[in-house]
Design a protein around this motif. Sequence first.
Motif, PDB file in Angstrom:
ATOM      1  N   PHE A   1       0.839  -1.200   0.000  1.00 18.29           N
ATOM      2  CA  PHE A   1       0.000   0.000   0.000  1.00 18.29           C
ATOM      3  C   PHE A   1       0.875   1.252   0.000  1.00 18.29           C
ATOM      4  CE2 PHE A   1      -2.396   3.450   1.776  1.00 18.29           C
ATOM      5  CZ  PHE A   1      -3.637   3.322   1.196  1.00 18.29           C
ATOM      6  N   GLU A   2       1.889   1.253   0.856  1.00 21.21           N
ATOM      7  CA  GLU A   2       2.776   2.412   0.942  1.00 21.21           C
ATOM      8  C   GLU A   2       3.521   2.629  -0.382  1.00 21.21           C
ATOM      9  OE1 GLU A   2       6.129   4.380   3.891  1.00 21.21           O
ATOM     10  OE2 GLU A   2       5.638   2.252   4.110  1.00 21.21           O
ATOM     11  N   GLN A   3       3.960   1.550  -1.001  1.00 20.89           N
ATOM     12  CA  GLN A   3       4.670   1.653  -2.274  1.00 20.89           C
ATOM     13  C   GLN A   3       3.733   2.164  -3.381  1.00 20.89           C
ATOM     14  OE1 GLN A   3       6.416  -2.012  -3.605  1.00 20.89           O
ATOM     15  NE2 GLN A   3       7.559  -1.027  -5.243  1.00 20.89           N
ATOM     16  N   THR A   4       2.501   1.705  -3.379  1.00 20.07           N
ATOM     17  CA  THR A   4       1.526   2.096  -4.410  1.00 20.07           C
ATOM     18  C   THR A   4       1.097   3.554  -4.268  1.00 20.07           C
ATOM     19  OG1 THR A   4       0.695  -0.165  -4.545  1.00 20.07           O
ATOM     20  CG2 THR A   4      -0.749   1.576  -5.398  1.00 20.07           C
ATOM     21  N   TYR A   5       0.766   3.973  -3.047  1.00 18.63           N
ATOM     22  CA  TYR A   5       0.196   5.300  -2.838  1.00 18.63           C
ATOM     23  C   TYR A   5       1.198   6.333  -2.335  1.00 18.63           C
ATOM     24  CZ  TYR A   5      -4.268   3.021  -3.536  1.00 18.63           C
ATOM     25  OH  TYR A   5      -5.319   2.320  -4.072  1.00 18.63           O
ATOM     26  N   GLY A   6       2.364   5.884  -1.912  1.00 22.43           N
ATOM     27  CA  GLY A   6       3.386   6.810  -1.428  1.00 22.43           C
ATOM     28  C   GLY A   6       3.350   7.000   0.073  1.00 22.43           C
ATOM     29  N   GLU A   7       4.477   7.430   0.593  1.00 19.99           N
ATOM     30  CA  GLU A   7       4.635   7.588   2.037  1.00 19.99           C
ATOM     31  C   GLU A   7       3.688   8.638   2.606  1.00 19.99           C
ATOM     32  OE1 GLU A   7       8.169   8.605   5.257  1.00 19.99           O
ATOM     33  OE2 GLU A   7       8.671   8.425   3.144  1.00 19.99           O
ATOM     34  N   GLU A   8       3.459   9.728   1.860  1.00 18.73           N
ATOM     35  CA  GLU A   8       2.600  10.799   2.360  1.00 18.73           C
ATOM     36  C   GLU A   8       1.168  10.296   2.604  1.00 18.73           C
ATOM     37  OE1 GLU A   8       0.961  15.185   1.009  1.00 18.73           O
ATOM     38  OE2 GLU A   8       2.761  14.385   0.044  1.00 18.73           O
ATOM     39  N   ILE A   9       0.608   9.584   1.644  1.00 15.15           N
ATOM     40  CA  ILE A   9      -0.748   9.035   1.793  1.00 15.15           C
ATOM     41  C   ILE A   9      -0.754   7.969   2.882  1.00 15.15           C
ATOM     42  CG2 ILE A   9      -2.587   7.716   0.651  1.00 15.15           C
ATOM     43  CD1 ILE A   9      -2.377  10.557  -0.387  1.00 15.15           C
ATOM     44  N   PHE A  10       0.264   7.103   2.880  1.00 15.35           N
ATOM     45  CA  PHE A  10       0.353   6.044   3.892  1.00 15.35           C
ATOM     46  C   PHE A  10       0.342   6.636   5.296  1.00 15.35           C
ATOM     47  CE2 PHE A  10       2.714   3.054   6.578  1.00 15.35           C
ATOM     48  CZ  PHE A  10       1.977   1.896   6.367  1.00 15.35           C
ATOM     49  N   ASN A  11       1.073   7.723   5.490  1.00 21.19           N
ATOM     50  CA  ASN A  11       1.159   8.339   6.813  1.00 21.19           C
ATOM     51  C   ASN A  11      -0.131   9.023   7.238  1.00 21.19           C
ATOM     52  OD1 ASN A  11       3.769   7.444   7.268  1.00 21.19           O
ATOM     53  ND2 ASN A  11       4.675   9.255   6.358  1.00 21.19           N
ATOM     54  N   GLU A  12      -1.044   9.252   6.284  1.00 19.45           N
ATOM     55  CA  GLU A  12      -2.345   9.837   6.622  1.00 19.45           C
ATOM     56  C   GLU A  12      -3.338   8.790   7.115  1.00 19.45           C
ATOM     57  OE1 GLU A  12      -3.987  12.327   3.577  1.00 19.45           O
ATOM     58  OE2 GLU A  12      -2.073  13.354   3.261  1.00 19.45           O
ATOM     59  N   LEU A  13      -3.042   7.517   6.893  1.00 12.90           N
ATOM     60  CA  LEU A  13      -3.940   6.460   7.365  1.00 12.90           C
ATOM     61  C   LEU A  13      -4.024   6.494   8.883  1.00 12.90           C
ATOM     62  CD1 LEU A  13      -2.859   3.394   5.201  1.00 12.90           C
ATOM     63  CD2 LEU A  13      -4.925   4.765   4.957  1.00 12.90           C
ATOM     64  N   GLU A  14      -5.225   6.327   9.377  1.00 11.16           N
ATOM     65  CA  GLU A  14      -5.427   6.310  10.820  1.00 11.16           C
ATOM     66  C   GLU A  14      -5.953   4.974  11.316  1.00 11.16           C
ATOM     67  OE1 GLU A  14      -8.036   9.532  11.732  1.00 11.16           O
ATOM     68  OE2 GLU A  14      -6.628  11.044  11.017  1.00 11.16           O
ATOM     69  N   THR A  15      -6.758   4.308  10.487  1.00 11.96           N
ATOM     70  CA  THR A  15      -7.467   3.111  10.925  1.00 11.96           C
ATOM     71  C   THR A  15      -7.234   1.965   9.961  1.00 11.96           C
ATOM     72  OG1 THR A  15      -9.186   4.516  11.863  1.00 11.96           O
ATOM     73  CG2 THR A  15      -9.736   2.197  11.544  1.00 11.96           C
ATOM     74  N   ILE A  16      -7.001   0.792  10.509  1.00 13.94           N
ATOM     75  CA  ILE A  16      -6.859  -0.430   9.726  1.00 13.94           C
ATOM     76  C   ILE A  16      -7.923  -1.411  10.219  1.00 13.94           C
ATOM     77  CG2 ILE A  16      -5.391  -2.431   9.226  1.00 13.94           C
ATOM     78  CD1 ILE A  16      -4.273   0.061   7.956  1.00 13.94           C
ATOM     79  N   THR A  17      -8.660  -1.981   9.292  1.00 16.43           N
ATOM     80  CA  THR A  17      -9.655  -3.004   9.612  1.00 16.43           C
ATOM     81  C   THR A  17      -9.282  -4.274   8.867  1.00 16.43           C
ATOM     82  OG1 THR A  17     -11.349  -1.307   9.803  1.00 16.43           O
ATOM     83  CG2 THR A  17     -12.103  -3.577   9.570  1.00 16.43           C
ATOM     84  N   ALA A  18      -9.266  -5.390   9.564  1.00 12.88           N
ATOM     85  CA  ALA A  18      -8.927  -6.670   8.935  1.00 12.88           C
ATOM     86  C   ALA A  18      -9.681  -7.786   9.639  1.00 12.88           C
ATOM     87  CB  ALA A  18      -7.426  -6.915   9.019  1.00 12.88           C
ATOM     88  N   ASP A  19      -9.849  -8.892   8.943  1.00 16.76           N
ATOM     89  CA  ASP A  19     -10.582 -10.006   9.551  1.00 16.76           C
ATOM     90  C   ASP A  19      -9.680 -10.790  10.507  1.00 16.76           C
ATOM     91  OD1 ASP A  19      -9.153 -12.050   8.144  1.00 16.76           O
ATOM     92  OD2 ASP A  19     -10.501 -11.848   6.443  1.00 16.76           O
ATOM     93  N   ALA A  20     -10.270 -11.783  11.152  1.00 14.96           N
ATOM     94  CA  ALA A  20      -9.575 -12.535  12.200  1.00 14.96           C
ATOM     95  C   ALA A  20      -8.343 -13.283  11.702  1.00 14.96           C
ATOM     96  CB  ALA A  20     -10.543 -13.521  12.855  1.00 14.96           C
ATOM     97  N   GLY A  21      -8.268 -13.534  10.414  1.00 12.91           N
ATOM     98  CA  GLY A  21      -7.088 -14.214   9.873  1.00 12.91           C
ATOM     99  C   GLY A  21      -5.807 -13.430  10.078  1.00 12.91           C
TER     100      GLY A  21
END
Length: 99
Positions: A23-43
């Motif tokens: 994700f960071e490589q695709t969208y860049g460090e600036e966008i990556f650093n703006e992420l606040e929340t990660i949602t993922a399943d139990a896996g």
Amino acid sequence: MLGNRNSYSKTETKTLKPHLADFEQTYGEEIFNELETITADAGYGSEENYDALEEKGFTAYVKYNTFEKEQDKNYQKNTKLLARKICNTTKKKIIMYVQ
């Protein structure tokens, strides 16, 4: 959803970090650093992943892999019985949180 990644790993727990790196490589460090929340399943639920998300400062909504099992009343009853047995056997005080 801003990112997805196909993986052929048998366990998803080992793929969260590569997902984040992609994700960071695709969208860049600036966008990556703006992420606040990660949602993922139990896996993806593992101590290693929880630690990694916390280190990066994310609010994480990732169910741990035994969550559903722990909601079962028989599981809860057996866990409490096991805790009592351990306490009686070791003569040590054990503090335990059981939902």
